[in-house]
Scaffold this motif. Structure first.
Motif, PDB file in Angstrom:
ATOM      1  N   LEU A  35       0.837  -1.205   0.000  1.00 53.33           N
ATOM      2  CA  LEU A  35       0.000   0.000   0.000  1.00 53.33           C
ATOM      3  C   LEU A  35       0.873   1.257   0.000  1.00 53.33           C
ATOM      4  N   ARG A  41      -4.852   6.043   1.805  1.00 44.89           N
ATOM      5  CA  ARG A  41      -4.670   4.593   1.665  1.00 44.89           C
ATOM      6  C   ARG A  41      -5.192   3.942   2.927  1.00 44.89           C
ATOM      7  N   ARG A  61     -13.537   3.876  -1.981  1.00 44.33           N
ATOM      8  CA  ARG A  61     -12.903   4.103  -3.291  1.00 44.33           C
ATOM      9  C   ARG A  61     -13.517   5.317  -3.968  1.00 44.33           C
ATOM     10  N   TRP A 103     -10.013   6.895  -2.097  1.00 44.66           N
ATOM     11  CA  TRP A 103      -9.052   6.111  -1.319  1.00 44.66           C
ATOM     12  C   TRP A 103      -8.575   4.874  -2.089  1.00 44.66           C
ATOM     13  N   THR A 104      -7.337   4.475  -1.837  1.00 47.14           N
ATOM     14  CA  THR A 104      -6.892   3.147  -2.231  1.00 47.14           C
ATOM     15  C   THR A 104      -7.290   2.239  -1.066  1.00 47.14           C
ATOM     16  N   TYR A 105      -8.220   1.328  -1.321  1.00 47.44           N
ATOM     17  CA  TYR A 105      -8.747   0.463  -0.251  1.00 47.44           C
ATOM     18  C   TYR A 105      -8.225  -0.947  -0.459  1.00 47.44           C
ATOM     19  N   LYS A 106      -7.735  -1.559   0.642  1.00 50.91           N
ATOM     20  CA  LYS A 106      -7.397  -2.983   0.595  1.00 50.91           C
ATOM     21  C   LYS A 106      -8.071  -3.681   1.762  1.00 50.91           C
TER      22      LYS A 106
END
Ligand code: UGA
Length: 437
Positions: free
Chosen positions: A309, A411, A425, A429-432
Motif C-alpha cells: 500500500l 490509503r 474508493r 481512497w486506495t482500499y485494501k
C-alpha cells in the motif's frame, strides 16, 4: 446461597457480581490487594460494559464484598475457582500453579457437604487430580467442573443468561449431590430455559477446550479461504456470506481478517495440543498447529499488504493503527493481532501511531516503545496509510471524506473487512481488505 469466588480477575470479578445479581450472598477472594481495593470501590480493574454499574449496585445491596482473606470462604455452600491458567513461559502447556494454589489453600477451609466448582479452563485430567486435594482437606466436600463460556465484551449477559450450563461431576450422573447444589445456584437461568448437561469430569473439561478449538478452527478456515481468494482475485466476504447461509455451516465466526487473539483461543488450542501429546493422542490435534499457523500468517500478511500500500517500503511511512485491543468492547491486549502487527511495522521502519478507545493503558505496559495516541484525529494526522485492525464502532463508522481531510495519503487497509470498499474508493481512497479483490 452463600457463595465464595476464588480469583477475581476477568472471569471471577464478573462471576462474583453476577452470582450476587442472581440473589446469592457472595464473597470474592483475591490475592492482589490492589484488585480487592478497586473492586470494593465498585470498579472493575479492566473494561467490561455494564460491570461497574453492577458492582456498585450489588455492593450497595450488601450481597457482594471482596477480600484477600481465604478464611472468609468458610461457611459458603459453593466455592467457585476462577483463577487464570495462562500459557507456560516458553511452552505450549497451561500453567496450573494458580489453580493448584487456590484449591490447596481453600481445602483447609472446607466444611462437609460443601462444593468446590471449577470454572477455569484446565487441561483434561485436572479435575480428578484436584478432587483428591479437596478430599484430603475435607473428606465430606465435593468437587465439580463447571466450565465458563462467556465472551469478553458480553461477559455479564453471557453469565446471567448462558446458552448452556455444563456440570462435570464425580459420578457423571444427575443424582450426584453436586448437581442439586449447582441447580440451586443457577435456578434463575435454568427457569428461563438455559439447558443444563451433566457429565463426567473429563468430558466437561473437554467441552470447554473443544468449543474454543472449534471456534479457532472456524476463524482459521475462513482466513485460509482468504489466502486462496487473495491468490485468485475472489472475495472472501461474499464467499463467507454464501457458505454461511447453509445452517450446517452458519455465518457466525466466519469473519476473515487479521485473525484471533486474546487470552483464551490462542493459549487454549496450544494447551490442548500439549495435553493431547502427554496423553499419546497428539495426532488427533495436529490440525490445530495449522489453525495456529494460519492465524499467525494473517499478521504477517497485514505487514506485507501495508508495505504494498505504501509503494514497496515502510521506511519512514506514517502509519495510523486503529485498534489495540484484541477485539472491540474490551481493553484486553493479550496476544492482540493489532498490536502484534503494529510492533512489526515499527520494527520495519514505519512511524506507527496506535489509537484505541479503551486499551491504550494496557498497550503501553506490553509495548512501551509503541507511540500511542488517545485522540483518533491526532492519530490520523498526516498518515501515509490507515490500518483498521480492531473493529470498534467509531472506526467502522468513519467517514471517508472527513478522514481524507486529515491524512497525507488516502490509503486504507481494512484488517477486519468491516468498511464498504465502494464508498471508500468513491472518496478517492486506495482500499485494501484481507482476502478481497
Ligand atoms: C472466547 C470464546 O468465544 C468464549 O466462548 C470463551 O468463553 C472464551 O474465549 C474463554 O475461553 O474464556 P473471547 O476470547 O472473549 O471468547 O473472544 P471471541 O469473541 O471468541 O473472539 C476471539 C478472537 O477471534 C478475537 O480476536 C476476534 O476478533 C476473533 N474473531 C472472532 C475473528 O477474527 N473472526 C470472527 O469471525 C470471530
Amino acid at each position: 446461597m452463600r457463595i465464595s469466588v476464588i480469583g477475581c480477575g476477568y472471569l471471577g470479578a464478573v462471576h462474583a457480581a453476577c452470582m450476587a445479581k442472581l440473589g446469592h450472598e457472595v464473597v470474592g477472594i483475591e490475592t492482589d490487594p490492589a484488585k480487592v481495593a478497586e473492586l470494593s470501590d465498585g470498579h472493575a480493574p479492566f473494561y467490561e460494559p455494564v460491570l461497574d454499574e453492577l458492582l456498585k449496585e450489588l455492593e450497595e445491596s450488601g450481597r457482594l464484598r471482596f477480600t484477600t482473606d481465604m478464611s472468609e470462604a468458610r461457611g459458603s455452600q459453593v466455592h467457585f475457582i476462577c483463577v487464570g491458567t495462562p500459557q507456560k513461559r516458553g511452552e505450549n502447556a497451561a500453567d496450573l500453579r494458580f489453580v493448584d494454589a487456590a484449591v490447596e489453600s481453600l481445602a483447609a477451609q472446607l466444611g462437609p457437604g460443601e462444593l468446590v466448582a471449577g470454572k477455569s479452563t484446565v487441561p483434561v485430567g485436572t479435575a480428578a487430580r484436584l478432587a483428591e486435594i479437596v478430599h484430603e482437606g475435607q473428606p465430606g466436600a465435593m468437587l465439580a467442573w463447571n466450565p465458563e463460556f462467556l465472551r469478553e465484551g458480553h461477559a455479564v449477559s453471557d453469565t446471567l443468561s448462558p446458552n448452556r450450563l455444563v456440570y462435570g461431576v464425580d459420578t457423571g450422573s444427575e443424582d450426584d449431590p453436586a448437581v442439586a447444589l449447582l441447580d440451586e445456584v443457577y435456578a434463575e437461568p435454568m427457569s428461563a430455559g438455559t439447558p443444563r448437561m451433566v457429565m463426567d469430569y473429563a468430558t466437561a473439561e473437554l467441552v470447554k477446550t473443544a468449543a474454543n478449538s472449534f471456534l479457532a478452527t472456524k476463524i482459521s478456515f475462513i482466513n485460509a479461504m482468504a489466502e486462496v481468494c487473495e491468490a485468485t482475485g475472489a472475495d472472501v466476504v461474499r464467499l463467507a456470506e454464501a457458505i454461511g447461509v447453509d445452517d450446517r455451516i452458519g455465518s457466525k465466526f466466519l469473519s476473515a481478517g487479521i485473525g484471533f487473539g486474546g487470552g483464551c483461543l490462542p493459549k487454549d488450542i496450544r494447551a490442548f495440543m500439549a495435553r493431547a501429546g502427554e496423553l499419546g493422542a497428539d495426532q488427533a490435534l495436529t490440525f490445530l498447529r495449522e489453525v495456529d499457523a494460519i492465524n499467525m500468517r494473517r499478521r504477517t500478511r497485514v505487514v506485507e499488504l501495508t508495505r504494498q500500500l505504501c509503494g514497496g517500503t515502510l521506511m519512514g511511512q506514517r502509519i495510523a493503527v486503529l485498534g489495540a485491543a484484541f477485539k472491540p468492547e474490551s481493553d484486553d491486549v493479550r496476544d492482540s493481532p493489532a498490536l502484534s502487527a503494529a510492533a512489526q511495522l515499527q520494527l520495519q521502519g514505519a512511524v506507527v501511531t496506535v489509537t484505541d478507545p479503551q486499551a491504550l493503558a494496557n498497550a503501553a505496559k506490553r509495548f512501551p516503545e509503541l507511540p500511542l495516541e488517545p485522540d483518533l484525529e491526532v492519530a490520523l494526522d498526516r498518515a501515509d496509510a490507515v490500518l483498521l485492525l480492531t473493529e470498534w464502532k467509531q472506526y467502522r463508522e468513519l467517514d471517508p471524506h472527513e478522514t481524507a481531510a486529515l491524512v497525507s495519503n488516502k490509503r486504507i487497509l481494512d484488517g477486519r473487512n468491516v468498511l464498504d470498499p465502494a464508498k471508500w474508493r468513491a472518496a478517492g481512497w486506495t482500499y485494501k481488505g484481507l482476502g478481497r479483490p
